[in-house]
Motif scaffolding. Structure first.
Motif, PDB file in Angstrom:
ATOM      1  N   ARG A 144      33.467 -26.710 -25.376  1.00 33.49           N
ATOM      2  CA  ARG A 144      34.689 -26.872 -24.582  1.00 33.49           C
ATOM      3  C   ARG A 144      34.732 -28.181 -23.802  1.00 33.49           C
ATOM      4  O   ARG A 144      35.481 -28.292 -22.833  1.00 33.49           O
ATOM      5  CB  ARG A 144      34.832 -25.686 -23.614  1.00 33.49           C
ATOM      6  CG  ARG A 144      35.133 -24.355 -24.312  1.00 33.49           C
ATOM      7  CD  ARG A 144      35.463 -23.281 -23.305  1.00 33.49           C
ATOM      8  NE  ARG A 144      35.853 -22.034 -23.935  1.00 33.49           N
ATOM      9  CZ  ARG A 144      35.025 -21.051 -24.263  1.00 33.49           C
ATOM     10  NH1 ARG A 144      33.719 -21.187 -24.019  1.00 33.49           N
ATOM     11  NH2 ARG A 144      35.467 -19.949 -24.819  1.00 33.49           N
ATOM     12  N   THR A 145      33.956 -29.171 -24.206  1.00 34.77           N
ATOM     13  CA  THR A 145      34.066 -30.486 -23.560  1.00 34.77           C
ATOM     14  C   THR A 145      35.356 -31.152 -24.023  1.00 34.77           C
ATOM     15  O   THR A 145      35.981 -30.741 -24.996  1.00 34.77           O
ATOM     16  CB  THR A 145      32.862 -31.368 -23.906  1.00 34.77           C
ATOM     17  OG1 THR A 145      32.816 -31.538 -25.334  1.00 34.77           O
ATOM     18  CG2 THR A 145      31.569 -30.746 -23.419  1.00 34.77           C
ATOM     19  N   THR A 146      35.740 -32.230 -23.334  1.00 35.83           N
ATOM     20  CA  THR A 146      37.009 -32.883 -23.643  1.00 35.83           C
ATOM     21  C   THR A 146      37.054 -33.382 -25.077  1.00 35.83           C
ATOM     22  O   THR A 146      38.048 -33.199 -25.788  1.00 35.83           O
ATOM     23  CB  THR A 146      37.254 -34.054 -22.676  1.00 35.83           C
ATOM     24  OG1 THR A 146      37.176 -33.569 -21.334  1.00 35.83           O
ATOM     25  CG2 THR A 146      38.613 -34.667 -22.902  1.00 35.83           C
ATOM     26  N   VAL A 148      35.248 -32.300 -27.669  1.00 36.32           N
ATOM     27  CA  VAL A 148      35.196 -31.198 -28.628  1.00 36.32           C
ATOM     28  C   VAL A 148      36.539 -30.477 -28.734  1.00 36.32           C
ATOM     29  O   VAL A 148      36.987 -30.141 -29.834  1.00 36.32           O
ATOM     30  CB  VAL A 148      34.057 -30.229 -28.270  1.00 36.32           C
ATOM     31  CG1 VAL A 148      34.131 -28.975 -29.126  1.00 36.32           C
ATOM     32  CG2 VAL A 148      32.706 -30.903 -28.458  1.00 36.32           C
ATOM     33  N   ILE A 149      37.215 -30.233 -27.618  1.00 36.48           N
ATOM     34  CA  ILE A 149      38.509 -29.551 -27.711  1.00 36.48           C
ATOM     35  C   ILE A 149      39.571 -30.441 -28.338  1.00 36.48           C
ATOM     36  O   ILE A 149      40.608 -29.955 -28.791  1.00 36.48           O
ATOM     37  CB  ILE A 149      39.001 -29.047 -26.341  1.00 36.48           C
ATOM     38  CG1 ILE A 149      39.248 -30.216 -25.382  1.00 36.48           C
ATOM     39  CG2 ILE A 149      38.048 -28.024 -25.763  1.00 36.48           C
ATOM     40  CD1 ILE A 149      40.209 -29.895 -24.273  1.00 36.48           C
ATOM     41  N   SER A 150      39.295 -31.729 -28.420  1.00 39.13           N
ATOM     42  CA  SER A 150      40.250 -32.638 -29.053  1.00 39.13           C
ATOM     43  C   SER A 150      40.433 -32.329 -30.528  1.00 39.13           C
ATOM     44  O   SER A 150      41.465 -32.676 -31.115  1.00 39.13           O
ATOM     45  CB  SER A 150      39.790 -34.092 -28.886  1.00 39.13           C
ATOM     46  OG  SER A 150      39.785 -34.464 -27.527  1.00 39.13           O
ATOM     47  N   PHE A 151      39.444 -31.692 -31.152  1.00 38.59           N
ATOM     48  CA  PHE A 151      39.610 -31.314 -32.557  1.00 38.59           C
ATOM     49  C   PHE A 151      39.570 -29.799 -32.740  1.00 38.59           C
ATOM     50  O   PHE A 151      39.291 -29.285 -33.819  1.00 38.59           O
ATOM     51  CB  PHE A 151      38.575 -32.012 -33.453  1.00 38.59           C
ATOM     52  CG  PHE A 151      37.133 -31.833 -33.063  1.00 38.59           C
ATOM     53  CD1 PHE A 151      36.413 -30.731 -33.475  1.00 38.59           C
ATOM     54  CD2 PHE A 151      36.482 -32.800 -32.301  1.00 38.59           C
ATOM     55  CE1 PHE A 151      35.077 -30.578 -33.143  1.00 38.59           C
ATOM     56  CE2 PHE A 151      35.153 -32.656 -31.968  1.00 38.59           C
ATOM     57  CZ  PHE A 151      34.438 -31.542 -32.382  1.00 38.59           C
ATOM     58  N   SER A 152      39.910 -29.066 -31.679  1.00 42.34           N
ATOM     59  CA  SER A 152      40.061 -27.618 -31.772  1.00 42.34           C
ATOM     60  C   SER A 152      41.473 -27.286 -32.229  1.00 42.34           C
ATOM     61  O   SER A 152      42.422 -28.027 -31.951  1.00 42.34           O
ATOM     62  CB  SER A 152      39.789 -26.970 -30.418  1.00 42.34           C
ATOM     63  OG  SER A 152      40.113 -25.596 -30.430  1.00 42.34           O
ATOM     64  N   THR A 153      41.618 -26.162 -32.938  1.00 38.98           N
ATOM     65  CA  THR A 153      42.960 -25.681 -33.301  1.00 38.98           C
ATOM     66  C   THR A 153      43.354 -24.471 -32.464  1.00 38.98           C
ATOM     67  O   THR A 153      44.357 -23.811 -32.757  1.00 38.98           O
ATOM     68  CB  THR A 153      43.015 -25.310 -34.798  1.00 38.98           C
ATOM     69  OG1 THR A 153      42.003 -24.335 -35.086  1.00 38.98           O
ATOM     70  CG2 THR A 153      42.809 -26.533 -35.672  1.00 38.98           C
ATOM     71  N   ASP A 154      42.582 -24.175 -31.430  1.00 43.07           N
ATOM     72  CA  ASP A 154      42.851 -23.048 -30.545  1.00 43.07           C
ATOM     73  C   ASP A 154      43.711 -23.536 -29.370  1.00 43.07           C
ATOM     74  O   ASP A 154      43.240 -24.325 -28.546  1.00 43.07           O
ATOM     75  CB  ASP A 154      41.534 -22.466 -30.032  1.00 43.07           C
ATOM     76  CG  ASP A 154      41.734 -21.265 -29.119  1.00 43.07           C
ATOM     77  OD1 ASP A 154      42.888 -20.915 -28.829  1.00 43.07           O
ATOM     78  OD2 ASP A 154      40.716 -20.679 -28.682  1.00 43.07           O
ATOM     79  N   PRO A 155      44.953 -23.076 -29.269  1.00 43.01           N
ATOM     80  CA  PRO A 155      45.826 -23.547 -28.181  1.00 43.01           C
ATOM     81  C   PRO A 155      45.234 -23.290 -26.799  1.00 43.01           C
ATOM     82  O   PRO A 155      45.422 -24.103 -25.884  1.00 43.01           O
ATOM     83  CB  PRO A 155      47.119 -22.755 -28.387  1.00 43.01           C
ATOM     84  CG  PRO A 155      47.097 -22.348 -29.831  1.00 43.01           C
ATOM     85  CD  PRO A 155      45.654 -22.137 -30.169  1.00 43.01           C
ATOM     86  N   GLU A 156      44.533 -22.172 -26.602  1.00 47.12           N
ATOM     87  CA  GLU A 156      43.941 -21.880 -25.297  1.00 47.12           C
ATOM     88  C   GLU A 156      42.899 -22.925 -24.911  1.00 47.12           C
ATOM     89  O   GLU A 156      42.756 -23.266 -23.740  1.00 47.12           O
ATOM     90  CB  GLU A 156      43.300 -20.495 -25.298  1.00 47.12           C
ATOM     91  CG  GLU A 156      44.290 -19.351 -25.216  1.00 47.12           C
ATOM     92  CD  GLU A 156      43.601 -18.013 -25.010  1.00 47.12           C
ATOM     93  OE1 GLU A 156      42.345 -17.978 -25.051  1.00 47.12           O
ATOM     94  OE2 GLU A 156      44.289 -17.013 -24.810  1.00 47.12           O
ATOM     95  N   ALA A 157      42.168 -23.418 -25.884  1.00 44.88           N
ATOM     96  CA  ALA A 157      41.136 -24.406 -25.599  1.00 44.88           C
ATOM     97  C   ALA A 157      41.738 -25.781 -25.305  1.00 44.88           C
ATOM     98  O   ALA A 157      41.147 -26.568 -24.556  1.00 44.88           O
ATOM     99  CB  ALA A 157      40.163 -24.507 -26.776  1.00 44.88           C
ATOM    100  N   ASP A 160      46.900 -28.435 -21.881  1.00 42.88           N
ATOM    101  CA  ASP A 160      46.843 -29.081 -20.559  1.00 42.88           C
ATOM    102  C   ASP A 160      45.546 -29.850 -20.298  1.00 42.88           C
ATOM    103  O   ASP A 160      45.239 -30.166 -19.148  1.00 42.88           O
ATOM    104  CB  ASP A 160      47.048 -28.050 -19.439  1.00 42.88           C
ATOM    105  CG  ASP A 160      48.383 -27.347 -19.525  1.00 42.88           C
ATOM    106  OD1 ASP A 160      49.359 -27.990 -19.970  1.00 42.88           O
ATOM    107  OD2 ASP A 160      48.463 -26.158 -19.166  1.00 42.88           O
ATOM    108  N   PHE A 161      44.780 -30.155 -21.347  1.00 46.15           N
ATOM    109  CA  PHE A 161      43.549 -30.922 -21.148  1.00 46.15           C
ATOM    110  C   PHE A 161      43.612 -32.318 -21.765  1.00 46.15           C
ATOM    111  O   PHE A 161      42.614 -33.037 -21.784  1.00 46.15           O
ATOM    112  CB  PHE A 161      42.340 -30.163 -21.735  1.00 46.15           C
ATOM    113  CG  PHE A 161      42.039 -28.867 -21.030  1.00 46.15           C
ATOM    114  CD1 PHE A 161      41.747 -28.853 -19.674  1.00 46.15           C
ATOM    115  CD2 PHE A 161      42.056 -27.664 -21.717  1.00 46.15           C
ATOM    116  CE1 PHE A 161      41.473 -27.665 -19.014  1.00 46.15           C
ATOM    117  CE2 PHE A 161      41.778 -26.467 -21.072  1.00 46.15           C
ATOM    118  CZ  PHE A 161      41.489 -26.469 -19.710  1.00 46.15           C
ATOM    119  N   GLY A 162      44.767 -32.717 -22.267  1.00 48.20           N
ATOM    120  CA  GLY A 162      44.904 -34.044 -22.865  1.00 48.20           C
ATOM    121  C   GLY A 162      44.933 -35.140 -21.802  1.00 48.20           C
ATOM    122  O   GLY A 162      44.975 -34.849 -20.599  1.00 48.20           O
ATOM    123  N   PRO A 163      44.854 -36.418 -22.171  1.00 48.44           N
ATOM    124  CA  PRO A 163      44.880 -36.930 -23.547  1.00 48.44           C
ATOM    125  C   PRO A 163      43.578 -36.630 -24.296  1.00 48.44           C
ATOM    126  O   PRO A 163      42.517 -36.498 -23.680  1.00 48.44           O
ATOM    127  CB  PRO A 163      45.090 -38.430 -23.370  1.00 48.44           C
ATOM    128  CG  PRO A 163      44.529 -38.731 -22.016  1.00 48.44           C
ATOM    129  CD  PRO A 163      44.798 -37.523 -21.180  1.00 48.44           C
TER     130      PRO A 163
END
Length: 401
Positions: A144-146, A148-157, A160-163
């Motif tokens: 769940r680091t910034t 790693v979540i950049s290539f997640s397909t889970d909307p919850e992950a 609101d954490f972009g860019p």
């Protein structure tokens, strides 16, 4: 005595709400069992998402930790300590590799693997600066680091954490045609879970992993296997990749490597790959600390015997044989998994996965839902045959069969 309700209320008041735990407050644990503050016992069929492969307070691991606590627990990497070389050498040997990059959490190890792949791409493969690409699979969970979540397909992950961090391409899991099309001259790595855990224990189609291995060799791309949940005995082999005869270029390990005592993770690869680093380019204050190395060395020794892998294979076969009958009852729509690891999709009429987990808790069994309708089962590898059978009986009772 402070009640469970008081402790839950205090946690809700003072802890950031990043989890929605079951209303259980654990006081002690032993083997495959947990006891709450009121003295009620629960069979743990979650095992800390595989962090507790060897059970709660495994005597061998506790003894190794206690012995090291009396000696030294932390030096930082400014100096060496007397457990470090053995840890690196023995973990590399277990993996059939040459070098180890120690870390703490699984997400930290994934981040380290990403940095390693990019560095290798620039220094060894010759990818132009800032052009490195890494191919990943949809439905992945790597932390769940910034980045790693950049290539997640889970909307919850992601929400609101972009860019988000660039440099990744997502393809469908299990689709070799899409994988082949995604690999370019600037691709430095393919990062995959051999079995996707958080998505609901998704086992890829037969031949997929060997196909990815073949493609990556042809295109001079690193194959990075995230075995944080699937590795170290969970599936009946030391690594899930072994089921299809695949050896990746890099293993990412964590969870069970710390024996349920301390956070330990690592990237393990060849000297050609991990040798791209120079002093100062990467590091971790606690990575490879003496306490972590002492516990992990005992974990490696336990795995070296093959006892736990064999146990996961044998008990896993019995578990899957029992679960295989469930779809015919109409209570679940699918059962997946390998070894002592399973994902069950609950039929809509029985409620959500969370509701099923709550009913299991009421019957003294701890499991956890995933993505709404899925229940994951990952008992400690030390669970007894009788206890596992009892836990599955409770599951059948909850499902009404």
């Amino acid at each position: 005595m402070t009640t469970a309700e008081d402790l839950i209320a205090a946690a809700d008041a003072h802890c950031a709400p990043t989890y929605d735990p079951l209303p259980v407050v654990v006081a002690t644990g032993e083997g495959a069992w947990l006891t709450d503050v009121a003295g009620r016992r629960y069979l743990d069929l979650l095992a800390g998402y595989s962090a507790l492969n060897f059970g709660h307070r495994n005597p061998r691991l506790i003894e190794a930790a206690k012995a090291q606590l009396d000696r030294v627990t932390l030096t930082s990497r400014a100096v060496l300590h007397d457990r470090f070389a053995a840890f690196c050498a023995e973990l590399a040997e277990l993996c059939g590799m040459e070098m180890v990059l120690p870390a703490n959490s699984g997400a930290e190890a994934v981040e380290s693997a990403i940095k390693t792949a990019r560095k290798w791409g620039y220094r060894v493969k010759g990818v132009p600066a800032e052009m490195a690409k890494i191919v990943v699979a949809g439905g992945n969970f790597h932390g769940r680091t910034t980045t790693v979540i950049s290539f997640s397909t889970d909307p919850e992950a992601r929400a609101d954490f972009g860019p988000y961090t660039p440099g990744f391409q997502i393809v469908p899991y299990g689709d070799l045609t899409a994988m082949r099309a995604a690999l370019t001259e600037n691709t430095v790595a393919v990062l995959l879970e051999p079995i996707q855990g958080e998505s609901g224990v998704i086992v890829p189609p037969e031949g997929y992993l060997p196909g990815v291995r073949r493609l990556t060799r042809e295109r001079n791309v690193l194959f990075v296997a995230d075995e944080i949940q699937s590795g170290l005995g969970r599936t009946g082999r030391t690594f899930a990749c072994e089921h299809e005869g695949v050896v990746p270029d890099m293993y990412v390990l964590g969870k069970a490597l710390g024996g349920g005592i301390v956070p330990v993770s690592a990237v393990v690869s060849s000297a050609e790959v991990l040798g791209v680093f120079r002093p100062g380019e990467h590091g971790s204050t606690f990575g490879g600390n003496p306490l972590a190395c002492a516990v992990a060395l005992e974990v490696i020794a336990m795995l070296r015997t093959g006892e736990f892998q064999a146990r996961a294979a044998e008990l896993g076969e019995r578990m899957h044989r029992a679960l295989a009958a469930l779809p015919a009852t109409g209570t679940v729509t699918a059962v997946r998994g390998r070894g002592l690891w399973a994902g069950l999709d609950v039929a809509p009429g029985l409620g959500t996965g969370r509701q099923v987990a709550e009913r299991l808790r009421e019957r003294g069994v701890l499991a956890k839902e995933s993505h709404g309708a899925t229940i994951r089962l990952s008992p400690p590898l030390v669970v007894s045959e009788q206890d596992l059978a009892w836990g599955l009986e409770q599951l059948r009772a909850v499902l009404g069969v």
